[in-house]
Design a protein around this motif. Structure first.
Motif, PDB file in Angstrom:
ATOM      1  N   VAL A  58       0.867  -1.181   0.000  1.00 21.57           N
ATOM      2  CA  VAL A  58       0.000   0.000   0.000  1.00 21.57           C
ATOM      3  C   VAL A  58       0.905   1.232   0.000  1.00 21.57           C
ATOM      4  O   VAL A  58       2.052   1.172   0.444  1.00 21.57           O
ATOM      5  CB  VAL A  58      -0.934   0.020   1.221  1.00 21.57           C
ATOM      6  N   PHE A  59       0.387   2.349  -0.504  1.00 16.84           N
ATOM      7  CA  PHE A  59       1.185   3.570  -0.521  1.00 16.84           C
ATOM      8  C   PHE A  59       0.288   4.787  -0.319  1.00 16.84           C
ATOM      9  O   PHE A  59      -0.929   4.742  -0.530  1.00 16.84           O
ATOM     10  CB  PHE A  59       1.986   3.695  -1.827  1.00 16.84           C
ATOM     11  N   ALA A  60       0.914   5.874   0.081  1.00 13.92           N
ATOM     12  CA  ALA A  60       0.234   7.153   0.248  1.00 13.92           C
ATOM     13  C   ALA A  60       1.243   8.252  -0.055  1.00 13.92           C
ATOM     14  O   ALA A  60       2.450   8.077   0.128  1.00 13.92           O
ATOM     15  CB  ALA A  60      -0.315   7.299   1.664  1.00 13.92           C
ATOM     16  N   ALA A  72      -3.830  14.616  -1.918  1.00  9.45           N
ATOM     17  CA  ALA A  72      -3.368  13.325  -1.409  1.00  9.45           C
ATOM     18  C   ALA A  72      -3.674  12.214  -2.403  1.00  9.45           C
ATOM     19  O   ALA A  72      -4.667  12.260  -3.132  1.00  9.45           O
ATOM     20  CB  ALA A  72      -4.028  13.032  -0.074  1.00  9.45           C
ATOM     21  N   THR A  74      -3.562   7.785  -2.642  1.00  9.85           N
ATOM     22  CA  THR A  74      -3.391   6.491  -1.976  1.00  9.85           C
ATOM     23  C   THR A  74      -3.564   5.391  -3.008  1.00  9.85           C
ATOM     24  O   THR A  74      -4.184   5.602  -4.065  1.00  9.85           O
ATOM     25  CB  THR A  74      -4.413   6.296  -0.839  1.00  9.85           C
ATOM     26  N   GLY A  93      -4.171   3.650  -8.113  1.00 17.76           N
ATOM     27  CA  GLY A  93      -4.150   4.805  -7.233  1.00 17.76           C
ATOM     28  C   GLY A  93      -5.340   5.710  -7.452  1.00 17.76           C
ATOM     29  O   GLY A  93      -5.949   5.711  -8.532  1.00 17.76           O
ATOM     30  N   SER A  95      -6.932   9.827  -6.387  1.00 21.34           N
ATOM     31  CA  SER A  95      -6.720  11.154  -5.832  1.00 21.34           C
ATOM     32  C   SER A  95      -7.910  12.025  -6.218  1.00 21.34           C
ATOM     33  O   SER A  95      -8.896  11.533  -6.798  1.00 21.34           O
ATOM     34  CB  SER A  95      -5.405  11.746  -6.342  1.00 21.34           C
ATOM     35  N   ARG A 208       5.500   9.425  -3.284  1.00 22.95           N
ATOM     36  CA  ARG A 208       4.768   8.530  -2.396  1.00 22.95           C
ATOM     37  C   ARG A 208       5.693   7.709  -1.510  1.00 22.95           C
ATOM     38  O   ARG A 208       6.870   7.505  -1.806  1.00 22.95           O
ATOM     39  CB  ARG A 208       3.870   7.608  -3.201  1.00 22.95           C
ATOM     40  N   GLY A 210       5.621   3.939   0.519  1.00 25.23           N
ATOM     41  CA  GLY A 210       4.886   2.683   0.541  1.00 25.23           C
ATOM     42  C   GLY A 210       5.480   1.652   1.498  1.00 25.23           C
ATOM     43  O   GLY A 210       6.641   1.753   1.901  1.00 25.23           O
TER      44      GLY A 210
END
Length: 215
Positions: A58-60, A72, A74, A93, A95, A208, A210
């Motif tokens: 997972v990433f943000a 943002a 995710t 992803g 946004s 990002r 992750g």
């Protein structure tokens, strides 16, 4: 007389040989201690590393949508490691676009509805690891690491339309354990749209962080 002299020389020769042999033995003993010291060898056990080729993460982070501000982002990733250096990554992803400068200055004009501001993408990319190394934190922690480059293609849904998108980027991945990896990367998602009435090529930069697991 000659017999006595011969015996004397023979006795002296035997004594000299005995002294030489004893001196050589003493020297060999000292050298033996210097050359072959008694060393206690340590038993070293290497940790067994997992050999799984799949990685889910997972990433943000932050996505800068050209002309529509930054917001943002995710998402999810699924990676398959073909070899130690080459891997394939699938990413998804999402946004949300912000208001353009024109919308902010006009005082009420809206180019996009709330639903049209949703920005989602998915892509499939090929990556390559290079410069393997280690990261040292204080004196007690050492982590294996890899820099990597990645490029691919996919689809972006924005402003109620879909756009074929190229992506390219790079990052740093380091391994907290043999099954856990942390990732810091940047990507550029490039596509063309006609939101403003004419075709325009855009570059949308993403930064990002992750975290992923091997299985």
């Amino acid at each position: 007389m000659e017999t006595w002299i011969q015996r004397l020389f023979l006795t002296l020769a035997l004594a000299s040989c005995s002294l030489g042999t004893w001196a050589q033995a003493e020297e060999d003993g000292e050298l033996g201690k210097i050359i072959a010291p008694d060393i206690e060898r340590r038993q070293i056990k290497e940790a067994d590393l997992d050999s799984e080729n799949f990685e889910v993460g997972v990433f943000a982070g932050l996505l800068s949508i050209e002309d529509f501000g930054s917001g943002a982002v995710t998402g999810l990733t699924l990676t398959y490691h073909i070899t130690e250096n080459v891997f394939i990554e699938g990413a998804y992803g999402l946004s949300e676009a912000q208001e353009t400068s024109y919308e902010l200055l006009s005082g009420g004009v809206e180019l996009l509805t709330e639903d049209e501001r949703d920005f989602t993408y998915y892509n499939l990319s090929l990556g390559y690891n290079f410069f393997p190394g280690q990261i040292y934190i204080a004196k007690r922690w050492t982590f294996n690491s890899n820099f990597y480059l990645i490029a691919g293609a996919g689809n972006t849904e924005f402003a109620a339309k879909e756009y074929f998108t190229y992506n390219i980027g790079g990052g740093l991945r380091f391994y907290g354990t043999d099954w856990l990896a942390l990732d810091i990367s940047m990507r550029n998602h490039a596509f063309k749209h006609e939101i403003f009435g004419e075709s325009k090529a855009t570059n949308n930069l993403e930064t990002r962080f992750g975290i992923s697991l091997f299985f």
